[in-house]
Design an enzyme around this catalytic site. Structure first.
Site, mmCIF file in Angstrom:
data_model
loop_
_atom_site.group_PDB
_atom_site.id
_atom_site.type_symbol
_atom_site.label_atom_id
_atom_site.label_comp_id
_atom_site.label_asym_id
_atom_site.label_seq_id
_atom_site.Cartn_x
_atom_site.Cartn_y
_atom_site.Cartn_z
ATOM 1 N N GLY A 141 1.069 -1.189 0.233
ATOM 2 C CA GLY A 141 -0.215 0.149 0.176
ATOM 3 C C GLY A 141 0.684 1.378 0.046
ATOM 4 O O GLY A 141 0.172 2.276 -0.611
ATOM 5 N N GLU A 170 3.663 3.887 6.316
ATOM 6 C CA GLU A 170 2.517 3.291 6.064
ATOM 7 C C GLU A 170 1.612 4.001 5.445
ATOM 8 O O GLU A 170 2.112 4.840 5.607
ATOM 9 C CB GLU A 170 2.100 2.957 7.741
ATOM 10 C CG GLU A 170 2.230 1.388 7.856
ATOM 11 C CD GLU A 170 1.334 1.022 7.057
ATOM 12 O OE1 GLU A 170 1.205 0.482 5.888
ATOM 13 O OE2 GLU A 170 0.493 -0.560 7.219
ATOM 14 N N ASP A 171 1.028 3.340 4.746
ATOM 15 C CA ASP A 171 0.066 4.061 3.986
ATOM 16 C C ASP A 171 -0.812 4.707 4.285
ATOM 17 O O ASP A 171 -1.899 6.137 4.769
ATOM 18 C CB ASP A 171 -1.049 3.418 2.619
ATOM 19 C CG ASP A 171 -1.528 1.968 3.372
ATOM 20 O OD1 ASP A 171 -1.026 1.408 4.710
ATOM 21 O OD2 ASP A 171 -1.602 0.571 2.775
ATOM 22 N N ASP A 185 -5.690 1.818 11.008
ATOM 23 C CA ASP A 185 -6.856 2.004 10.499
ATOM 24 C C ASP A 185 -7.498 1.621 11.632
ATOM 25 O O ASP A 185 -7.464 2.450 12.649
ATOM 26 C CB ASP A 185 -7.257 1.066 9.199
ATOM 27 C CG ASP A 185 -8.962 0.675 9.127
ATOM 28 O OD1 ASP A 185 -9.659 1.463 9.466
ATOM 29 O OD2 ASP A 185 -9.474 -0.169 8.774
ATOM 30 N N THR A 186 -6.924 -0.421 12.233
ATOM 31 C CA THR A 186 -7.732 -0.763 13.374
ATOM 32 C C THR A 186 -6.359 0.163 14.160
ATOM 33 O O THR A 186 -6.196 0.306 15.403
ATOM 34 C CB THR A 186 -7.606 -2.019 13.597
ATOM 35 O OG1 THR A 186 -6.852 -2.736 12.967
ATOM 36 C CG2 THR A 186 -8.890 -2.313 12.624
ATOM 37 N N GLY A 187 -4.543 -0.324 13.240
ATOM 38 C CA GLY A 187 -3.608 0.305 14.495
ATOM 39 C C GLY A 187 -3.203 -1.140 14.396
ATOM 40 O O GLY A 187 -1.854 -0.736 14.835
ATOM 41 N N THR A 242 -1.775 -3.153 12.367
ATOM 42 C CA THR A 242 -0.305 -3.918 11.881
ATOM 43 C C THR A 242 0.605 -3.100 12.178
ATOM 44 O O THR A 242 1.580 -3.380 12.239
ATOM 45 C CB THR A 242 -1.040 -3.464 10.390
ATOM 46 O OG1 THR A 242 -1.922 -3.829 9.602
ATOM 47 C CG2 THR A 242 0.101 -3.792 9.804
ATOM 48 N N LYS A 291 -7.638 7.224 10.465
ATOM 49 C CA LYS A 291 -8.858 6.695 10.834
ATOM 50 C C LYS A 291 -8.607 6.451 12.040
ATOM 51 O O LYS A 291 -9.022 5.584 12.104
ATOM 52 C CB LYS A 291 -9.354 5.656 9.923
ATOM 53 C CG LYS A 291 -9.822 5.653 8.331
ATOM 54 C CD LYS A 291 -10.822 4.834 8.116
ATOM 55 C CE LYS A 291 -9.758 4.491 6.886
ATOM 56 N NZ LYS A 291 -11.292 3.005 5.924
ATOM 57 N N PHE A 312 -13.652 3.384 3.381
ATOM 58 C CA PHE A 312 -12.747 2.581 2.434
ATOM 59 C C PHE A 312 -12.496 3.837 1.114
ATOM 60 O O PHE A 312 -13.246 4.204 0.520
ATOM 61 C CB PHE A 312 -13.635 1.561 2.630
ATOM 62 C CG PHE A 312 -12.622 0.774 1.883
ATOM 63 C CD1 PHE A 312 -11.913 0.192 3.102
ATOM 64 C CD2 PHE A 312 -11.838 0.298 1.161
ATOM 65 C CE1 PHE A 312 -10.812 -0.870 2.991
ATOM 66 C CE2 PHE A 312 -10.753 -0.937 0.877
ATOM 67 C CZ PHE A 312 -10.635 -0.869 1.395
ATOM 68 N N ASP A 315 -5.185 0.216 -2.176
ATOM 69 C CA ASP A 315 -6.686 -0.642 -2.972
ATOM 70 C C ASP A 315 -7.054 -1.201 -2.524
ATOM 71 O O ASP A 315 -8.127 -0.878 -1.141
ATOM 72 C CB ASP A 315 -5.577 -2.298 -3.571
ATOM 73 C CG ASP A 315 -5.716 -2.936 -2.550
ATOM 74 O OD1 ASP A 315 -5.052 -2.135 -0.995
ATOM 75 O OD2 ASP A 315 -6.093 -4.303 -2.871
ATOM 76 N N ARG A 320 -5.097 0.976 -6.462
ATOM 77 C CA ARG A 320 -3.986 1.238 -6.501
ATOM 78 C C ARG A 320 -3.240 2.807 -7.594
ATOM 79 O O ARG A 320 -2.316 3.029 -7.109
ATOM 80 C CB ARG A 320 -2.606 -0.192 -6.898
ATOM 81 C CG ARG A 320 -2.707 -0.560 -5.410
ATOM 82 C CD ARG A 320 -2.101 -1.939 -5.143
ATOM 83 N NE ARG A 320 -2.320 -3.027 -4.871
ATOM 84 C CZ ARG A 320 -2.414 -3.205 -3.364
ATOM 85 N NH1 ARG A 320 -1.807 -1.936 -2.874
ATOM 86 N NH2 ARG A 320 -3.037 -4.302 -2.723
HETATM 87 P P1 IMP Z 1 -4.979 -1.861 10.375
HETATM 88 O O1 IMP Z 1 -4.016 -2.989 10.747
HETATM 89 O O2 IMP Z 1 -6.278 -2.096 10.835
HETATM 90 O O3 IMP Z 1 -4.226 0.110 10.992
HETATM 91 O O4 IMP Z 1 -4.611 -1.349 8.454
HETATM 92 C C1 IMP Z 1 -3.350 -1.204 8.134
HETATM 93 C C2 IMP Z 1 -3.943 -1.336 7.100
HETATM 94 O O5 IMP Z 1 -5.351 -2.382 6.112
HETATM 95 C C3 IMP Z 1 -3.291 -0.550 5.745
HETATM 96 O O6 IMP Z 1 -1.798 -0.740 5.600
HETATM 97 C C4 IMP Z 1 -4.459 -1.200 4.808
HETATM 98 O O7 IMP Z 1 -3.114 -1.672 3.943
HETATM 99 C C5 IMP Z 1 -5.168 -1.220 5.058
HETATM 100 N N1 IMP Z 1 -6.274 -0.139 4.731
HETATM 101 C C6 IMP Z 1 -6.542 0.131 6.058
HETATM 102 N N2 IMP Z 1 -8.268 0.968 6.041
HETATM 103 C C7 IMP Z 1 -7.748 0.986 4.569
HETATM 104 C C8 IMP Z 1 -8.662 1.334 3.646
HETATM 105 O O8 IMP Z 1 -9.436 2.595 3.716
HETATM 106 N N3 IMP Z 1 -8.535 1.567 1.926
HETATM 107 C C9 IMP Z 1 -7.380 0.915 2.031
HETATM 108 N N4 IMP Z 1 -6.437 -0.591 2.961
HETATM 109 C C10 IMP Z 1 -7.359 0.091 3.820
#
Ligand code: IMP
Length: 174
Positions: A42, A97-98, A101-103, A105, A129, A150, A157, A163
């Protein structure tokens, strides 16, 4: 069913903000051993622009992770699909990072990288987010805070599509 992508952040706005982030990192990492750890896939476009906005002799390395399947919900499981090519011990790491979201990763990657003894470790994310946070993560360099939609484009993507869009938008279906 037809599909279109509405622009949320234009290519121009992104370019402006990426330049500012690059300038900030340039100031903070003067005379340090900066290595950008680019999280694939991403952040590949963001990282390509960001590294050219940083005026320092940095190193780049890539980490392949998979946290989503074909859907749009975090599985909470982070799988490393391609590890770094070199050790990061004694280096000043900035994870690129791109989106946070939940944090989950970033939290997982911070834990993993701390075991490899870098000198310092910080996070640079293009997007955040905050309403979706499930764990608290510190984002040291942040491009934009966005609402709970989203998003795709500029590297992000949905099921591997969009992308290549030069802007960030959200997918609308009707
Ligand atoms: P997390 O672990 O929920 O913070 O998510 C991190 C990963 O989820 C990002 O690096 C993205 O690859 C993917 N992701 C989360 N939200 C989005 C979105 O709105 N669009 C595309 N990819 C997302």
């Amino acid at each position: 069913m037809s599909e279109r992508v509405d622009t949320m952040i234009s290519a121009e706005e992104i370019a402006r903000r990426v330049k500012e982030l690059g300038a900030e990192i340039t100031r903070d990492y003067k005379d340090r051993n900066l290595v950008l750890v680019i999280i694939l896939k991403g952040s590949f476009i963001f990282a390509a622009d960001l590294c050219r906005a940083i005026d320092l002799p940095l190193r780049v390395d890539f980490l392949g992770v998979r946290s989503y399947g074909e859907g749009t919900e975090s599985s909470g499981v982070v799988q490393i699909t391609n590890d770094l090519s070199k050790p990061i011990s004694g280096q000043d790491v900035v994870i690129v990072e791109d989106i946070v979201d939940t944090g989950l990763t970033i939290a997982h990657l911070m834990d993993l990288f701390h075991t490899r003894n870098p000198s310092t470790i910080k996070v640079c994310s293009l997007l955040h987010k905050p309403v979706r946070a499930r764990v608290t993560v510190k984002i040291d360099y942040l491009g934009f805070t966005i609402e709970d939609k989203f998003v795709v484009g500029y590297g992000l993507d949905v099921a591997e599509r969009y992308r290549n869009l030069p802007f960030i938008g959200n997918v609308l279906r009707d």
